[in-house]
Design a protein around this motif. Sequence first.
Motif, PDB file in Angstrom:
ATOM      1  N   LEU A 102      54.442 -50.139  96.741  1.00 17.26           N
ATOM      2  CA  LEU A 102      55.860 -50.072  97.066  1.00 17.26           C
ATOM      3  C   LEU A 102      56.116 -50.278  98.547  1.00 17.26           C
ATOM      4  N   PHE A 103      55.420 -49.518  99.390  1.00 16.09           N
ATOM      5  CA  PHE A 103      55.724 -49.556 100.821  1.00 16.09           C
ATOM      6  C   PHE A 103      55.310 -50.872 101.465  1.00 16.09           C
ATOM      7  N   TYR A 104      54.172 -51.423 101.067  1.00 12.77           N
ATOM      8  CA  TYR A 104      53.779 -52.703 101.657  1.00 12.77           C
ATOM      9  C   TYR A 104      54.710 -53.826 101.204  1.00 12.77           C
ATOM     10  N   THR A 105      55.223 -53.735 100.001  1.00 17.92           N
ATOM     11  CA  THR A 105      56.203 -54.732  99.560  1.00 17.92           C
ATOM     12  C   THR A 105      57.490 -54.611 100.358  1.00 17.92           C
ATOM     13  N   LEU A 106      57.847 -53.399 100.741  1.00 15.15           N
ATOM     14  CA  LEU A 106      59.056 -53.195 101.546  1.00 15.15           C
ATOM     15  C   LEU A 106      58.949 -53.876 102.910  1.00 15.15           C
ATOM     16  N   LEU A 107      57.733 -54.128 103.377  1.00 10.79           N
ATOM     17  CA  LEU A 107      57.588 -54.831 104.659  1.00 10.79           C
ATOM     18  C   LEU A 107      58.177 -56.242 104.600  1.00 10.79           C
ATOM     19  N   LEU A 108      58.247 -56.810 103.395  1.00  9.78           N
ATOM     20  CA  LEU A 108      58.848 -58.139 103.261  1.00  9.78           C
ATOM     21  C   LEU A 108      60.348 -58.114 103.499  1.00  9.78           C
ATOM     22  N   THR A 109      60.956 -56.937 103.445  1.00 11.54           N
ATOM     23  CA  THR A 109      62.404 -56.829 103.648  1.00 11.54           C
ATOM     24  C   THR A 109      62.780 -56.585 105.106  1.00 11.54           C
ATOM     25  N   VAL A 110      61.819 -56.422 105.978  1.00  5.60           N
ATOM     26  CA  VAL A 110      62.127 -56.196 107.393  1.00  5.60           C
ATOM     27  C   VAL A 110      62.825 -57.429 107.949  1.00  5.60           C
ATOM     28  N   PRO A 111      63.974 -57.269 108.606  1.00  2.00           N
ATOM     29  CA  PRO A 111      64.716 -58.443 109.106  1.00  2.00           C
ATOM     30  C   PRO A 111      63.965 -59.177 110.206  1.00  2.00           C
ATOM     31  N   TYR A 112      64.150 -60.467 110.196  1.00  2.00           N
ATOM     32  CA  TYR A 112      63.502 -61.336 111.186  1.00  2.00           C
ATOM     33  C   TYR A 112      64.267 -61.305 112.498  1.00  2.00           C
ATOM     34  N   PHE A 319      61.668 -53.845 115.087  1.00  2.00           N
ATOM     35  CA  PHE A 319      60.502 -53.037 115.443  1.00  2.00           C
ATOM     36  C   PHE A 319      60.558 -51.653 114.807  1.00  2.00           C
ATOM     37  N   SER A 320      61.682 -50.987 114.917  1.00  2.00           N
ATOM     38  CA  SER A 320      61.788 -49.626 114.389  1.00  2.00           C
ATOM     39  C   SER A 320      61.645 -49.613 112.866  1.00  2.00           C
ATOM     40  N   THR A 321      62.256 -50.600 112.191  1.00  2.00           N
ATOM     41  CA  THR A 321      62.151 -50.652 110.735  1.00  2.00           C
ATOM     42  C   THR A 321      60.719 -50.913 110.298  1.00  2.00           C
ATOM     43  N   TYR A 322      60.087 -51.891 110.920  1.00  2.00           N
ATOM     44  CA  TYR A 322      58.696 -52.196 110.574  1.00  2.00           C
ATOM     45  C   TYR A 322      57.794 -51.008 110.879  1.00  2.00           C
ATOM     46  N   PHE A 323      58.025 -50.360 112.012  1.00  2.00           N
ATOM     47  CA  PHE A 323      57.185 -49.230 112.422  1.00  2.00           C
ATOM     48  C   PHE A 323      57.223 -48.113 111.382  1.00  2.00           C
ATOM     49  N   VAL A 324      58.410 -47.747 110.954  1.00  2.00           N
ATOM     50  CA  VAL A 324      58.551 -46.644 109.997  1.00  2.00           C
ATOM     51  C   VAL A 324      57.894 -46.998 108.664  1.00  2.00           C
ATOM     52  N   ILE A 325      58.177 -48.199 108.150  1.00  2.00           N
ATOM     53  CA  ILE A 325      57.623 -48.585 106.849  1.00  2.00           C
ATOM     54  C   ILE A 325      56.104 -48.713 106.930  1.00  2.00           C
ATOM     55  N   ARG A 326      55.624 -49.276 108.007  1.00  2.00           N
ATOM     56  CA  ARG A 326      54.175 -49.504 108.122  1.00  2.00           C
ATOM     57  C   ARG A 326      53.394 -48.189 108.216  1.00  2.00           C
ATOM     58  N   VAL A 327      53.855 -47.250 109.029  1.00  2.00           N
ATOM     59  CA  VAL A 327      53.114 -45.991 109.155  1.00  2.00           C
ATOM     60  C   VAL A 327      53.130 -45.213 107.843  1.00  2.00           C
ATOM     61  N   LEU A 328      54.206 -45.356 107.074  1.00  2.00           N
ATOM     62  CA  LEU A 328      54.244 -44.712 105.762  1.00  2.00           C
ATOM     63  C   LEU A 328      53.355 -45.453 104.762  1.00  2.00           C
ATOM     64  N   ALA A 329      53.310 -46.768 104.881  1.00  4.11           N
ATOM     65  CA  ALA A 329      52.505 -47.562 103.941  1.00  4.11           C
ATOM     66  C   ALA A 329      51.016 -47.303 104.125  1.00  4.11           C
ATOM     67  N   ASP A 330      50.555 -47.168 105.370  1.00  3.94           N
ATOM     68  CA  ASP A 330      49.123 -47.007 105.617  1.00  3.94           C
ATOM     69  C   ASP A 330      48.573 -45.690 105.093  1.00  3.94           C
ATOM     70  N   ILE A 331      49.435 -44.718 104.823  1.00  9.64           N
ATOM     71  CA  ILE A 331      48.965 -43.421 104.327  1.00  9.64           C
ATOM     72  C   ILE A 331      48.289 -43.563 102.979  1.00  9.64           C
ATOM     73  N   TRP A 332      48.864 -44.383 102.094  1.00  7.48           N
ATOM     74  CA  TRP A 332      48.462 -44.354 100.684  1.00  7.48           C
ATOM     75  C   TRP A 332      47.154 -45.071 100.395  1.00  7.48           C
ATOM     76  N   PRO A 333      46.864 -46.258 100.917  1.00  8.10           N
ATOM     77  CA  PRO A 333      45.522 -46.807 100.671  1.00  8.10           C
ATOM     78  C   PRO A 333      44.430 -45.999 101.347  1.00  8.10           C
ATOM     79  N   THR A 334      44.752 -45.366 102.483  1.00  7.88           N
ATOM     80  CA  THR A 334      43.759 -44.515 103.139  1.00  7.88           C
ATOM     81  C   THR A 334      43.433 -43.308 102.274  1.00  7.88           C
TER      82      THR A 334
END
Length: 684
Positions: A102-112, A319-334
């Motif tokens: 879910l969270f890594y897919t949300l990274l595709l929604t981060v605005p360019y 940056f802020s949107t990507y940062f929040v989603i990415r730090v949350l995404a990295d929790i789960w595969p770890t």
Amino acid sequence: MKQCVNKNLITLKCVLFCFLSGVGCIFPFLPPHMLSLGLDRGEARLISAVAPCIALLGPALLGPLIDKLSVGRGSTGGSAGPSGSGSLLRIVTAICFILSALFYTLLLTVPYSHRHPVRRPQVLFMCDEQSAYVMQEVCKEDMRCNRWSGERTGVLAVGSCEYGCADPNMTWVKKPFTTNNPASTTLSPMYNSVANTTMLIETGNEDEWDYEEFPPHLCYNGKCMVYMQHEARLRLPLSLIAPEPLTDNETADSDWCTYKTSGPSKCTVPPQRLEDLYVNTDECTPAVRCQVLDPYDEPDGVLANAECRLVIGDPTYTFSTYFVIRVLADIWPTAGLALLGAACVIATRETSLGRGDVGRQLAFGTLGLAIFPPLAGLAAEQMPETPYVVPFTLHAVFMLIGALILLVDKHMPLSTPEWWWHTATGALALPMNAVRRYGAETAAVFAVVVLLGMLWSGIDSYLPWTIMELNKTASELNTTTLDMNTTATQIGLTLTAGALPAVPALLWAEALVDYIGHSNVFITAFTFYCLRYTGLAYSTDYTWVAVCEILEVFTLSLVWVTAVLYFRHLVPRKYTVTGQALPVIAHFCIGRCIGALVGGLVSEAPPLESARAVYRALGVAALVAAAVYLALYHLLLAPRCAARPVGPPHHLLQGLNANGASNGTYPPLRVYHEERSRKGHFRY
């Protein structure tokens, strides 16, 4: 004869295959994905360093939680509760997989957003009897002038000042400066001294000036400065006012932006100069023009940060949107990696009846890491407009398939550890109070794994950028744009190069580590890290990078299975999940964070040469670590441990003697792990 394939472990192998395939499809493409969204390298390095720190919350919280909920619910002699059957471990692992998708897919929604390369337009300076003007080319990117509120105070460095005639079209002001220009100043000896310059600046009395062969005087707020040809640079203190913005009905009619000084300023042109220049004052304005030197780099410059910048979107929001989603995404595969490590340890049933098969499970999963990353990269190259959709989608698909297997297969052998810890006689279970605590040894191995994780992250966190820079250099591209589409397959193949040799190594990993010893595996890993870093530091094309990645079998695969097996022996069975969370936290969280910080010490220009310098430094650090570890272990620790045999408690000795003869002395780990059993002595 032992079967090559344990049917009870087939579904676990499939889960590992899906997990590592999903991780391989997304991990190597995260660094270029950050740049493609418009993040600069500094922001990408910050995310790469912070995300692992937040990710350690997953294994650090879920490991003890699962162990706590499992205690007492599946013990021998008691009824098998949900956690005792392994359902808790399966369900939590499946949830981690789903949240990762879910969270890594949300990274595709981060605005360019995009920051166009900064352009430094030309700057001119002119001064007449009415005022002084600083002129800057209009920013062609958006046809606007740089504006600010109020006044901007600073310094403008000028040189090559000369007299001339300023017409309404500013033709003379825009002419290039030439050394043979007849309008340039010709200074008499009286003006070629610093003392005379200082006197004129301090007096500021224009009536006392001798206009014979008069050098240019630039006056601002009642204080005048004289341009002296031998000084080459004159720093003028100025306060500028930005032009008024155009209204909706107005259009720009000039390619230049004119900034006036806020205070009174003027440059008086002596009559003698007007005669020498044959200036007709009815047709033009006598003036002084100067060449502006380093307008954007001058210390305390009035035009600092006034370069032309075109920004698309909102970089701060991106940056802020990507940062929040990415730090949350990295929790789960770890967290999922830690839980899968515990599942392998539990499911392979490492008991007195024989050796476990942890390495075999990881070998099957590593096949996915070797197969799918280059395929994801190849598919990305076929979709240049949206290259990251395929890798991120594949990650989500594999994670969801793995979660589905975990939820459906209720017969996966993941019962709580207390159920399966037994001896060959089936009558003796080692009491927990007989287990010696190995806190110092656990901490030492934890620290070593942190160092190895740092060296791993120093390469893998930014290796895609290195590949891109090598490709740019090879094709002699001078642009600063990083084109992921031409290198995606190569980026994926780096994982294949490291994973393929790991498959046969992992098949016999447990016997190999048992024979070599964990310390020798770690020392070998440090040595091969030195070779990898040295190779990358002197790589000139992608081929050398791929060769260096083949060595990852010694620096990651064998290291990881050694850490899993070693913590399996150090940590009591009722803390199995916590014990497997420790190497994940050490290697892929703390070590990865430090490595991202150290590997990110790369200057922007030229990035490739700077990266090579970092690689050389880390290669030396790896060699030093190998030498220190070798000396400490083989010269200090190993002799001391071998010289201190410990006798087991009497009731344990009786139970152990039931399985075979005893010589009466057992090192601590041999007592704990029943050295006389048929599984042999694990060399730690």
